[in-house]
Design a protein around this motif. Structure first.
Motif, PDB file in Angstrom:
ATOM      1  N   GLY A 148     -11.408 -10.086  -6.147  1.00 31.89           N
ATOM      2  CA  GLY A 148     -11.588 -10.082  -7.593  1.00 31.89           C
ATOM      3  C   GLY A 148     -10.685  -9.048  -8.233  1.00 31.89           C
ATOM      4  N   VAL A 149     -10.222  -9.332  -9.445  1.00 35.78           N
ATOM      5  CA  VAL A 149      -9.373  -8.400 -10.185  1.00 35.78           C
ATOM      6  C   VAL A 149     -10.168  -7.852 -11.371  1.00 35.78           C
ATOM      7  N   VAL A 150     -10.396  -6.546 -11.364  1.00 34.93           N
ATOM      8  CA  VAL A 150     -11.126  -5.870 -12.436  1.00 34.93           C
ATOM      9  C   VAL A 150     -10.158  -5.536 -13.562  1.00 34.93           C
ATOM     10  N   ASN A 151     -10.551  -5.822 -14.798  1.00 39.39           N
ATOM     11  CA  ASN A 151      -9.740  -5.485 -15.961  1.00 39.39           C
ATOM     12  C   ASN A 151      -9.837  -3.984 -16.220  1.00 39.39           C
ATOM     13  N   PRO A 207      -2.131  -7.481 -10.581  1.00 41.26           N
ATOM     14  CA  PRO A 207      -1.341  -7.558 -11.812  1.00 41.26           C
ATOM     15  C   PRO A 207      -1.350  -6.219 -12.546  1.00 41.26           C
ATOM     16  N   LYS A 208      -0.495  -6.078 -13.528  1.00 40.74           N
ATOM     17  CA  LYS A 208      -0.494  -4.866 -14.336  1.00 40.74           C
ATOM     18  C   LYS A 208      -1.820  -4.760 -15.090  1.00 40.74           C
ATOM     19  N   ASP A 209      -2.371  -3.545 -15.154  1.00 41.89           N
ATOM     20  CA  ASP A 209      -3.655  -3.281 -15.813  1.00 41.89           C
ATOM     21  C   ASP A 209      -4.801  -4.044 -15.163  1.00 41.89           C
ATOM     22  N   GLY A 210      -4.705  -4.209 -13.835  1.00 37.73           N
ATOM     23  CA  GLY A 210      -5.789  -4.814 -13.075  1.00 37.73           C
ATOM     24  C   GLY A 210      -5.974  -4.084 -11.761  1.00 37.73           C
ATOM     25  N   ILE A 211      -7.174  -4.190 -11.168  1.00 36.31           N
ATOM     26  CA  ILE A 211      -7.478  -3.551  -9.891  1.00 36.31           C
ATOM     27  C   ILE A 211      -8.015  -4.626  -8.956  1.00 36.31           C
ATOM     28  N   ALA A 212      -7.298  -4.899  -7.864  1.00 33.34           N
ATOM     29  CA  ALA A 212      -7.696  -5.933  -6.911  1.00 33.34           C
ATOM     30  C   ALA A 212      -8.702  -5.361  -5.918  1.00 33.34           C
ATOM     31  N   CYS A 213      -9.871  -6.004  -5.814  1.00 34.74           N
ATOM     32  CA  CYS A 213     -10.959  -5.498  -4.973  1.00 34.74           C
ATOM     33  C   CYS A 213     -11.482  -6.612  -4.071  1.00 34.74           C
ATOM     34  N   THR A 214     -11.874  -6.255  -2.862  1.00 34.86           N
ATOM     35  CA  THR A 214     -12.483  -7.236  -1.975  1.00 34.86           C
ATOM     36  C   THR A 214     -13.858  -7.628  -2.499  1.00 34.86           C
ATOM     37  N   ALA A 215     -14.313  -8.822  -2.088  1.00 35.27           N
ATOM     38  CA  ALA A 215     -15.625  -9.299  -2.521  1.00 35.27           C
ATOM     39  C   ALA A 215     -16.731  -8.364  -2.041  1.00 35.27           C
ATOM     40  N   ARG A 216     -16.568  -7.800  -0.847  1.00 32.83           N
ATOM     41  CA  ARG A 216     -17.596  -6.895  -0.324  1.00 32.83           C
ATOM     42  C   ARG A 216     -17.708  -5.637  -1.180  1.00 32.83           C
ATOM     43  N   PHE A 217     -16.576  -5.114  -1.624  1.00 34.78           N
ATOM     44  CA  PHE A 217     -16.629  -3.930  -2.481  1.00 34.78           C
ATOM     45  C   PHE A 217     -17.304  -4.254  -3.808  1.00 34.78           C
TER      46      PHE A 217
END
Length: 457
Positions: A436-439, A391-401
């Motif tokens: 997970g999506v980091v804000n 999404p906008k203003d989010g960073i999609a990361c794998t669970a392992r990362f």
């Protein structure tokens, strides 16, 4: 009391391959000692003379003996200009002749042939003198720069990562410094370029080598890298570029891939001329690269641009690495690039924004077409799939990362501050995938609190 030359470029060979260990070194750590080729000796006589300082002497006494011998050899060489004479005089004034076991003369070698400037630091790594070339390169006056810690020339993250090294040099024995020098030269042999910040906090790309003096003061040489291969072609692979196609690849574990894509760029491309689209992607690359240089280079860099996407790489075996902080470095790179691109993209189209996907895993990398160095593997493809979910203003990361990020000491106690939201989604080719999506805004606040961000925001 050994003079140790910590040179990122010491291991360079004329054919681009990594050097082999010195077969004549009988030390138990001889395999860790890189050597230079004959072409290096011709390019930099000082590097040839000082090659022995990378080897571990048998005792502190032999360090002192070698130190004195090397000074006799060096002192007979005419220094290049008056500014170098001033550096020698400044270093000489700082040494204490009455101190037992300390040489009464500084061991400053002539500047390398590709030297752009020199900086003299005291034992606390504060700048006490510079030559005029360094001042011009960094856009400082002597009164502005002298007396400041040398870390003021580094990006905040890089300065923090060097704190441990500075502290170690202050309390290490000469023998330990020699041993660490060999390890550093080996580990940094993949690093051609470094970045310093000038008086305007703008990045200056150059090479760096360090000469540690008997009293643990240091001379920093700033080196020209304009005639060397780009950092996007790792050492050892230059020999396969502009050659007939062949398969020259190697496997690398635990590589972090960051894929950045411009959402809405297709609709924009349909409405505008191809020249306008080229201008957009040029501006995207320049903005992203400027942030990378100012924040996290050389521990992260833009590997390639393809279409409307950028691929950033962190912690690969073919580049300089900092494994203990790799996830923190990757998160800072992703967050800062996304924030600055989003601010820039609204000038073109308010509907466009940067999407980011971050993964970690094994890759295969090398040259297969005789034209470019490339990266292969599902780690790259998964980062592409993830950024499409971002999404906008989010960073999609794998669970392992995210698991690795939680183990990094710098942010281990602050994971809740990232505002992570977990999702599971069917991704093409990967099936049901948890991520997970980091804000981004919360991530920025945390890194600002930790002091990891540069002054230019």
């Amino acid at each position: 009391m050994s003079k140790t030359r910590l040179s990122y470029d010491e291991c360079r060979r004329g054919d681009g391959r990594k050097p082999k260990a010195d077969e004549n070194n009988t030390s138990d750590e001889a395999g860790d000692v890189p050597t230079s080729s004959a072409s290096d000796h011709q390019r930099s006589p000082a590097a040839f003379r000082n090659k022995s300082w990378m080897r571990r002497p048998s005792s502190p006494d032999s360090i002192e003996a070698s130190c004195k011998l090397n000074y006799k050899r060096t002192s007979a060489v005419q220094l290049r200009d008056n500014s170098d004479d001033r550096l020698v005089a400044a270093a000489r004034s700082r040494l204490t002749p009455d101190t037992p076991g300390v040489a009464t003369e500084p061991l400053i070698s002539p500047p390398p042939l590709d030297c752009l400037g020199r900086i003299l630091c005291d034992t606390d790594f504060n700048i006490v003198d510079t030559d005029d070339s360094a001042l011009r390169l960094l856009k400082y006056s002597a009164s502005e720069l002298w007396g400041k810690p040398v870390a003021c020339l580094m990006t905040p993250l890089i300065a923090k990562l060097h704190d441990k090294l500075f502290d170690y040099v202050k309390r290490a024995t000469p023998e330990q410094i020699c041993r660490s020098a060999r390890r550093l030269i080996y580990e940094k042999s993949n690093c051609r370029d470094m970045v310093l910040l000038d008086s305007n906090r703008e990045p200056v790309v150059c090479g760096v080598s360090i000469e540690i003096q008997p009293d643990r003061s240091a001379v920093v040489n700033l080196l020209d890298v304009s005639t060397k291969p780009l950092h996007t072609v790792p050492r050892g692979y230059e020999q396969y570029i502009h050659r007939p196609p062949g398969k020259h690849v190697q496997d690398y574990p635990d590589v972090i891939c960051i894929m950045i894509d411009i959402a809405g760029s297709t609709q924009y491309a349909v409405r505008v001329k191809p020249q306008d689209m080229a201008t957009l992607m040029h501006d995207v690359y320049m903005a992203a690269n400027n942030i990378i240089l100012r924040e996290v280079f050389p521990y992260a860099y833009i590997h390639e641009i393809c279409g409307d996407s950028l691929l950033l790489v962190v912690n690969a075996g073919f580049m300089v690495r900092y494994p203990g902080e790799a996830a923190v470095i990757a998160m800072q790179a992703a967050m800062q690039v996304q924030r600055h691109l989003n601010k820039m993209l609204v000038r073109y189209d308010e509907s466009m924004y940067a999407r980011v996907g971050v993964t970690i895993g094994d890759v295969t990398a090398g040259v297969i077409d005789g034209r470019s160095f490339r990266i292969f593997g599902d780690t790259v493809h998964l980062s592409q799939r993830l950024e499409s979910c971002c999404p906008k203003d989010g960073i999609a990361c794998t669970a392992r990362f995210l698991d690795l990020l939680e183990k990094q000491q710098a942010v281990a106690d602050d994971m809740s501050a990232f505002g992570i939201e977990y999702h599971t989604k069917e991704l093409k080719g990967f099936g049901a995938t948890q991520y997970g999506v980091v804000n981004t805004q919360k991530c920025h606040s945390l890194f600002a609190e930790l002091g990891y961000l540069s002054d230019a925001q």
